[in-house]
Design an enzyme around this catalytic site. Sequence first.
Site, mmCIF file in Angstrom:
data_model
loop_
_atom_site.group_PDB
_atom_site.id
_atom_site.type_symbol
_atom_site.label_atom_id
_atom_site.label_comp_id
_atom_site.label_asym_id
_atom_site.label_seq_id
_atom_site.Cartn_x
_atom_site.Cartn_y
_atom_site.Cartn_z
ATOM 1 C CD GLU A 374 -2.950 1.283 0.358
ATOM 2 O OE1 GLU A 374 -3.734 2.248 0.438
ATOM 3 O OE2 GLU A 374 -3.071 0.393 -0.506
ATOM 4 C CB THR A 500 -10.207 8.142 -11.623
ATOM 5 O OG1 THR A 500 -9.014 7.792 -10.921
ATOM 6 C CG2 THR A 500 -11.385 8.231 -10.671
#
Length: 511
Positions: A374, A500
Amino acid sequence: MVRIKRVVAVAVLLSGASALPRRRKLYHRQEELPPAEERTQAVIGAFRTAWDGYYQYAFPNDELLPQTNDFGNSRNGWGASAVDALSTALVMQQKDIVNQIIDYIPTIDYYETKTEVSLFETTIRYLGGMLSGYDFLTGPLADLADNKTNVEALLEQSKTLANALSYAFDTPSGVPYNNLNFATRGNDGASDNGLATVGTLILEWVRLADLSGNSTYGDLAAKAEQYLLNPTPSPSEPWPGLVGSAISIETGVFTNANGGWNGGTDSFYEYLIKMYIYDPSRFSDFADRWVLAIDSSIAHLASSPKPRPDITFLAAYNGQNLSLISQHLACFDGGNFILGGQVLHRQDYIDFGLELVNGCHETYIQTATHIGPETFGWDPAAVPADQASFFNRTGFYIRDGGYQLRPEVIESYYYAYRATGDAKYQEWAWDAFQAITATTRVGSGYSSISDVNAEGGGRFTNFQESFWFAEVLKYSYLIHAEEAEWQVSREGKNKWVFNTEAHPFRVAGGE
C-alpha cells in the site's frame, strides 16, 4: 512478473464460487505465456467467481465480505459492486450479468441512504458506471441489453443521482463539500475540500451534461475546477503545475502547498489530460496545465533509490521539500504519462512513463507474494532496522504492507503495452493477476490482505472492493483482449476515455 522464473501462486479459476478450494496453492511459473484466449478466459473466470459470490451473498448491498459470506455497505447501500461491475461485464460481453445489473439499476433510490455520501466516490463509481453503461449500450454493445427501457434508465438514473448530489456545489465559491448528509441536505461542515475530490468530478459531470443536453451539470464541476487551474496564492504552486492538496470551500484559494501523485491529489492530474482527450477543442487549457505538471514532476520529483539507481519513483512534497514516500495508488502515474505522451506526440513523456512503470513493477516482484504494498519509501535515513537488507536489495522499504485489491500497477502495464506493443507488459500483468487472485482468493470471492511481504499475504481482511470489478479485472482483461474501439489507441487517437474508476466514456462527438 518478469521473465526470471520464480515460484508464485496461481488461482484455480472456475465460475462456481463453491467449487473453489479455500487453500492457496503454489505453482511454478510457465516458461511461456498461455495463448491470449486462455488468459482472457481466466480473467473472465475470476470476474464470474467474484460476481457469483457477490450476487449470492451480498447483492444488492455494496460489497461482498467473502470470508464470512456476508455483506457491507460502505457506499450508501445502493449496490456499488453491481454498478461498478457493469462496464467490465460489458467489455467481457457477459450478457447474463449485464442484464442482471441493468434490471437492478432502475430500482435504486438515490435520494435515500442511511450513511454519509462522498461526492467524489459517488461520482466516479455510480455516475461513472451508469454513464459508461449507457455509452456502451447505445453504441457498440447495444445487442447485450435485453430490455431497451433499462438502457434509457441508465441516463435517467444518472440525472437523478446528479440532481441529488448537486446541492454540494451550493457554496460561496462553488467549490463543493465532499461529505454530504442526504437526510438533512447538509454536509460535514468542513472548511476545505481536497485536490482530488474537487478535481475528479469534471469528466463525469461534463459527460452527463453532453448526454442529457443540460449544460448545468458540467458548469457546476467546471466552476470548481477553475480554482485548480488558476491556483492562488502563488506559494501553493511550489513548481509550475504542481499545487497543494486543500482548497477553501469559502474562497477557492489553496490552503497548503503539500502534494504529489499520491492519494488525495492523484486523479486531479490524471483528469487534466483525460479532459483534453475527451474534447480537445473545449479543454485545451487542461492539457497545458498537465504539461506544466509533467515537466515539473520530471524536473523536481523524480527520485532514484540510493541502492537502486536503475529505478525511478516520484516523491511527494511540502512546498519544495521532498518526502521520499509513495503509494500503490500513485502507480497509475506511469500510465498517465504514457497516455499523455501518445496524445501529445511526446516520446520523452512516454519514455519517462515507462521508467515509472518499471519502478512500480519492482515493488511487485520483490515481495513474498509478488504483490506491491500500500505504501513504501526509499529515504535511506528512514529505513526500519528490520528492513535494511530488503532495502539494500530492492531500493524501497515497506511502510504499509496491506493490499486492498488495488488496480494501479496493472493499469500502468496496460498503458505501457498499448503504447509499445511489447509483450513483456502482458507477462507482467499476467503474473500480477495470477499472484493477486491466488493470494486473495477466499470463501465466496477475493479479499484484501494484511501483508504482501508475508507468506500467503498475512491475514484476510474480509473485504471485496467494488473497484475489484471495475478496475483490476477490466485492465487484467483488456491487456490480453482483442482490438476494440474502446481500447486505448497506440496512435493517440482515442474514441473512448477511461474515468479514474476505469469506466470508459465515448469522447465528445463520438456518438
